[in-house]
Enzyme design. Sequence first.
Site, PDB file in Angstrom:
ATOM      1  N   LYS A   1       0.837  -1.201   0.000  1.00  0.00           N
ATOM      2  CA  LYS A   1       0.000   0.000   0.000  1.00  0.00           C
ATOM      3  C   LYS A   1       0.877   1.259   0.000  1.00  0.00           C
ATOM      4  O   LYS A   1       2.097   1.161   0.012  1.00  0.00           O
ATOM      5  CB  LYS A   1      -0.966  -0.043   1.192  1.00  0.00           C
ATOM      6  CG  LYS A   1      -2.020  -1.178   1.064  1.00  0.00           C
ATOM      7  CD  LYS A   1      -3.003  -0.901  -0.032  1.00  0.00           C
ATOM      8  CE  LYS A   1      -4.005  -1.964  -0.421  1.00  0.00           C
ATOM      9  NZ  LYS A   1      -4.511  -2.965   0.442  1.00  0.00           N
TER      10      LYS A   1
HETATM   11  C1  LIG Z   1      -5.725  -3.846   0.750  1.00  0.00           C
HETATM   12  C2  LIG Z   1      -7.194  -3.564   0.829  1.00  0.00           C
HETATM   13  C3  LIG Z   1      -7.953  -3.924   1.948  1.00  0.00           C
HETATM   14  C4  LIG Z   1      -7.408  -4.763   3.059  1.00  0.00           C
HETATM   15  O1  LIG Z   1      -6.341  -4.156   3.715  1.00  0.00           O
HETATM   16  P1  LIG Z   1      -5.514  -5.021   4.795  1.00  0.00           P
HETATM   17  O2  LIG Z   1      -4.723  -3.973   5.524  1.00  0.00           O
HETATM   18  O3  LIG Z   1      -4.669  -5.979   4.041  1.00  0.00           O
HETATM   19  O4  LIG Z   1      -6.509  -5.689   5.662  1.00  0.00           O
HETATM   20  C5  LIG Z   1      -9.276  -3.544   1.994  1.00  0.00           C
HETATM   21  N1  LIG Z   1      -9.846  -2.852   0.995  1.00  0.00           N
HETATM   22  C6  LIG Z   1      -9.157  -2.499  -0.102  1.00  0.00           C
HETATM   23  C7  LIG Z   1      -9.847  -1.710  -1.172  1.00  0.00           C
HETATM   24  C8  LIG Z   1      -7.817  -2.855  -0.227  1.00  0.00           C
HETATM   25  O5  LIG Z   1      -7.129  -2.538  -1.337  1.00  0.00           O
END
Ligand SMILES: *Cc1c(COP(=O)(O)O)cnc(C)c1O
Length: 395
Positions: A192
């Site tokens: 991310k």
């Molecule tokens: C990555 C992601 C999540 C989940 O995030 P985590 O921190 O891995 O739980 C949820 N929603 C979207 C749109 C994502 O891209």
Amino acid sequence: MTQDSTKQTPAVPYFRMALEEGEILAVTNVLRSGWLTTGPQVTAFETEFALKIGENVEAIAVNSNTAGLHLCVEALGIGPGDEVIVPNMTFTATAEIVRYVGADPVFVDVCPNTLCIDTHKLEKAISARTKAIIPVHFGGVAADLDAIQEIAKHYDLAIIEDAAHSFPATYNGKAIGAHGTTASVFSFYANKTITTGEGGMIVTSNKDLARRCRIMRLHGIDRDIHSRFTDNKSSWHYDVIAPGFKYNMTDVAAALGRAQLQRAEKLRRLRQSISNKYDAAFADIPLDTIPSSENGGESAYHLYVIRLQNNVEAKREDLEQGLKEQNIGYSVHYTPLHMLSYWQKKYHLKDAQFPVSTSHYARSLSLPIFPSMHQEEIDRVISAVRETVLSFLPK
Ligand SMILES: *Cc1c(COP(=O)(O)O)cnc(C)c1O
């Protein structure tokens, strides 16, 4: 092995992690400090993150965005018989947390140019059982929050923003997270925009929701009840008010998060510059690029999605073939949730209910857009995409 195959050009990966020495040092300092789990680093990370968002929000660190979304629907008392509206063009986590509390997600198609929830279709999906909306700011460009907030107000619904792609990003000149919705939940998963390896942050101005989330992220333990009657905060006394969860962030993760936070704006600008180069290079070929900047905000530039325009006689598989031949990494965002077997079977979902995301999925993929990309890698992606798309056009 032939001479030729050993000389194959190296892959351009879809994503490559690149931490700086300061970030590695911040983590090793925690390892030497004698305190690993939730402690002073987490508290400092929460304070610093809340300041970046502004508007006096409160930030609650958790071990994933998924955990944060779950805590929010739990804190709102959403449960069996309730419905929560989600876009179908998202990661499965957005919808699965609704099932965690026994409620039902209601899936809504997206706008073709932003891939965010279509607010006209959203309003039609509201029923007497609807309790909340979870918009996703796709790729870091804000969903139409003005319209969503107006609808939520009219029907008395909570808004939990899935802001997994959206740090740092703005809408109407204010940070995502600062718009007075029920809560916004960010992700610090490895790929991310900023990372703690695994991690997430709930941001809210709602004191009751914040308090419930803090208690439920750590076993339902309520220390305030005791500390209200005594000065001794280090007392072993505590009460448990509910069967809570194990969703707390560690100090190891928070130390990395604090260091990443300092670089967040610079990392955003590096992604933006790659996005600008792609935009310029693809302007004269029949591709839609998403998200383009929309809704009067600054994107976090988390994803760069290309989609073949409808007049091109080719599909995503043909694009994939072209990129594979040139050793270019790519991803797909997303397989629409109505095409994944659990959701499809459980809610009897059909492609025809979701024409925009169904057609998007057939013609699109995501290109690498990570801050440590070299110019040579960007150039290789550009020429591979151009060559591939031009090969689909009539001679
Ligand atoms: C990555 C992601 C999540 C989940 O995030 P985590 O921190 O891995 O739980 C949820 N929603 C979207 C749109 C994502 O891209």
